[in-house]
Write a protein that holds these residues in place. Structure first.
Motif, PDB file in Angstrom:
ATOM      1  N   MET A 140       0.830  -1.192   0.000  1.00 24.66           N
ATOM      2  CA  MET A 140       0.000   0.000   0.000  1.00 24.66           C
ATOM      3  C   MET A 140       0.871   1.251   0.000  1.00 24.66           C
ATOM      4  O   MET A 140       0.562   2.208  -0.697  1.00 24.66           O
ATOM      5  CB  MET A 140      -0.942  -0.045   1.221  1.00 24.66           C
ATOM      6  CG  MET A 140      -1.958   1.041   1.237  1.00 24.66           C
ATOM      7  SD  MET A 140      -3.077   0.859  -0.158  1.00 24.66           S
ATOM      8  CE  MET A 140      -3.787   2.450  -0.219  1.00 24.66           C
ATOM      9  N   GLU A 141       1.948   1.223   0.787  1.00 26.25           N
ATOM     10  CA  GLU A 141       2.840   2.383   0.853  1.00 26.25           C
ATOM     11  C   GLU A 141       3.471   2.648  -0.519  1.00 26.25           C
ATOM     12  O   GLU A 141       3.569   3.791  -0.953  1.00 26.25           O
ATOM     13  CB  GLU A 141       3.929   2.137   1.903  1.00 26.25           C
ATOM     14  CG  GLU A 141       4.831   3.329   2.115  1.00 26.25           C
ATOM     15  CD  GLU A 141       5.891   3.068   3.171  1.00 26.25           C
ATOM     16  OE1 GLU A 141       6.948   3.711   3.082  1.00 26.25           O
ATOM     17  OE2 GLU A 141       5.660   2.222   4.070  1.00 26.25           O
ATOM     18  N   ARG A 142       3.887   1.580  -1.189  1.00 28.42           N
ATOM     19  CA  ARG A 142       4.484   1.728  -2.513  1.00 28.42           C
ATOM     20  C   ARG A 142       3.455   2.286  -3.503  1.00 28.42           C
ATOM     21  O   ARG A 142       3.748   3.156  -4.314  1.00 28.42           O
ATOM     22  CB  ARG A 142       5.006   0.373  -2.994  1.00 28.42           C
ATOM     23  CG  ARG A 142       5.743   0.427  -4.319  1.00 28.42           C
ATOM     24  CD  ARG A 142       6.389  -0.905  -4.679  1.00 28.42           C
ATOM     25  NE  ARG A 142       5.501  -2.056  -4.661  1.00 28.42           N
ATOM     26  CZ  ARG A 142       4.708  -2.397  -5.686  1.00 28.42           C
ATOM     27  NH1 ARG A 142       4.691  -1.690  -6.776  1.00 28.42           N
ATOM     28  NH2 ARG A 142       3.934  -3.453  -5.595  1.00 28.42           N
TER      29      ARG A 142
ATOM     30  N   GLN B  99       3.711   5.879  -5.512  1.00 25.12           N
ATOM     31  CA  GLN B  99       3.743   5.860  -6.969  1.00 25.12           C
ATOM     32  C   GLN B  99       2.552   6.606  -7.589  1.00 25.12           C
ATOM     33  O   GLN B  99       2.717   7.278  -8.609  1.00 25.12           O
ATOM     34  CB  GLN B  99       3.751   4.414  -7.473  1.00 25.12           C
ATOM     35  CG  GLN B  99       3.899   4.302  -8.976  1.00 25.12           C
ATOM     36  CD  GLN B  99       4.032   2.849  -9.421  1.00 25.12           C
ATOM     37  OE1 GLN B  99       4.097   1.930  -8.600  1.00 25.12           O
ATOM     38  NE2 GLN B  99       4.092   2.644 -10.715  1.00 25.12           N
ATOM     39  N   TYR B 100       1.373   6.507  -6.989  1.00 26.51           N
ATOM     40  CA  TYR B 100       0.166   7.005  -7.658  1.00 26.51           C
ATOM     41  C   TYR B 100      -0.501   8.228  -6.999  1.00 26.51           C
ATOM     42  O   TYR B 100      -1.356   8.852  -7.630  1.00 26.51           O
ATOM     43  CB  TYR B 100      -0.883   5.891  -7.753  1.00 26.51           C
ATOM     44  CG  TYR B 100      -0.445   4.750  -8.630  1.00 26.51           C
ATOM     45  CD1 TYR B 100      -0.310   4.914 -10.001  1.00 26.51           C
ATOM     46  CD2 TYR B 100      -0.141   3.507  -8.087  1.00 26.51           C
ATOM     47  CE1 TYR B 100       0.098   3.874 -10.805  1.00 26.51           C
ATOM     48  CE2 TYR B 100       0.261   2.456  -8.878  1.00 26.51           C
ATOM     49  CZ  TYR B 100       0.380   2.644 -10.248  1.00 26.51           C
ATOM     50  OH  TYR B 100       0.787   1.608 -11.049  1.00 26.51           O
TER      51      TYR B 100
ATOM     52  N   THR C 205     -10.214   6.703  -3.158  1.00 28.33           N
ATOM     53  CA  THR C 205      -9.764   5.823  -4.244  1.00 28.33           C
ATOM     54  C   THR C 205      -8.703   4.838  -3.746  1.00 28.33           C
ATOM     55  O   THR C 205      -8.775   3.634  -4.022  1.00 28.33           O
ATOM     56  CB  THR C 205      -9.199   6.665  -5.409  1.00 28.33           C
ATOM     57  OG1 THR C 205     -10.203   7.573  -5.846  1.00 28.33           O
ATOM     58  CG2 THR C 205      -8.774   5.782  -6.565  1.00 28.33           C
ATOM     59  N   LEU C 206      -7.726   5.353  -3.021  1.00 24.79           N
ATOM     60  CA  LEU C 206      -6.668   4.470  -2.510  1.00 24.79           C
ATOM     61  C   LEU C 206      -7.205   3.507  -1.452  1.00 24.79           C
ATOM     62  O   LEU C 206      -6.739   2.368  -1.356  1.00 24.79           O
ATOM     63  CB  LEU C 206      -5.508   5.303  -1.963  1.00 24.79           C
ATOM     64  CG  LEU C 206      -4.718   6.075  -3.040  1.00 24.79           C
ATOM     65  CD1 LEU C 206      -3.679   6.978  -2.394  1.00 24.79           C
ATOM     66  CD2 LEU C 206      -4.067   5.116  -4.024  1.00 24.79           C
ATOM     67  N   LEU C 207      -8.195   3.931  -0.701  1.00 24.42           N
ATOM     68  CA  LEU C 207      -8.829   3.039   0.268  1.00 24.42           C
ATOM     69  C   LEU C 207      -9.539   1.886  -0.452  1.00 24.42           C
ATOM     70  O   LEU C 207      -9.432   0.726  -0.040  1.00 24.42           O
ATOM     71  CB  LEU C 207      -9.811   3.824   1.142  1.00 24.42           C
ATOM     72  CG  LEU C 207     -10.516   3.053   2.244  1.00 24.42           C
ATOM     73  CD1 LEU C 207      -9.506   2.539   3.266  1.00 24.42           C
ATOM     74  CD2 LEU C 207     -11.551   3.934   2.931  1.00 24.42           C
TER      75      LEU C 207
ATOM     76  N   SER D 107       0.191  -0.819 -15.265  1.00 22.86           N
ATOM     77  CA  SER D 107      -0.048   0.278 -14.334  1.00 22.86           C
ATOM     78  C   SER D 107      -1.456   0.187 -13.753  1.00 22.86           C
ATOM     79  O   SER D 107      -2.399  -0.235 -14.424  1.00 22.86           O
ATOM     80  CB  SER D 107       0.116   1.610 -15.067  1.00 22.86           C
ATOM     81  OG  SER D 107      -0.255   2.679 -14.240  1.00 22.86           O
ATOM     82  N   LEU D 108      -1.565   0.602 -12.505  1.00 20.45           N
ATOM     83  CA  LEU D 108      -2.885   0.659 -11.865  1.00 20.45           C
ATOM     84  C   LEU D 108      -3.585   1.996 -12.119  1.00 20.45           C
ATOM     85  O   LEU D 108      -4.738   2.165 -11.732  1.00 20.45           O
ATOM     86  CB  LEU D 108      -2.743   0.458 -10.350  1.00 20.45           C
ATOM     87  CG  LEU D 108      -2.315  -0.916  -9.886  1.00 20.45           C
ATOM     88  CD1 LEU D 108      -2.197  -0.934  -8.360  1.00 20.45           C
ATOM     89  CD2 LEU D 108      -3.321  -1.959 -10.315  1.00 20.45           C
TER      90      LEU D 108
END
Length: 162
Positions: free
Chosen positions: A1-3, A7-8, A34-36, A51-52
């Motif tokens: 998750m940290e990476r 990155q995004y 979004t990240l959650l 890529s995500l």
């Protein structure tokens, strides 16, 4: 998750700023949501050369759309306190004022009342009022002065402000 965040987060924030019209707080909320959702989606992984960002952008865009729909679906909340003091177009106010003024005029002496009727209501000059009433100009001036003072007191007694 940290990476994923490292990155995004920045490109996703830039993407969200464009879609939220530059509202940074809203854009940051969308990035966070979004990240959650990406974190909750355990099958989502950043594969080699894959890529995500397209997935994240789609999720973020849908969150913005949902937020816009939610905001337009319900009225904006306001504090009702200032509305209590907003003057409203009241058709009865002028009528009530004229009734109070008429009542206050009736409380004046006949001499004061007739001088005000001539000068104010009939819009006559002091000379014209003196001629119509058959009294000297100085008397009209004096009566107008004292009649206005008496009318002011009568209106204040009835609760009318300036």
């Amino acid at each position: 998750m940290e990476r994923m965040y490292r990155q995004y987060a920045v490109p996703l924030l830039s993407f969200c700023l464009k879609h939220t019209g530059g509202d940074r707080q809203w854009a940051e909320d969308v990035v966070q949501e979004t990240l959650l959702r990406a974190w909750r989606n355990t099958g989502l992984q950043d594969g080699e050369g894959k890529s995500l960002m397209p997935w994240l952008a789609t999720v973020a865009r849908r969150i913005v759309i949902d937020d816009r729909r939610a905001r337009s679906a319900r009225p904006q909340e306001v504090n009702p306190e200032p509305l209590e003091f907003v003057p409203a177009d009241d058709q009865w106010e002028p009528l009530l004022r004229s009734m109070v003024v008429a009542d206050a005029l009736q409380s004046l002496s006949p001499a004061h009342r007739e001088v005000l009727v001539e000068t104010v209501l009939r819009d006559r000059s002091v000379n014209q009022a003196a001629e119509a009433l058959g009294i000297p100009v100085g008397t009209v001036k004096s009566r107008v002065y004292y009649a206005v003072r008496a009318l002011k007191i009568a209106l204040e007694e009835r609760g009318v402000e300036r």
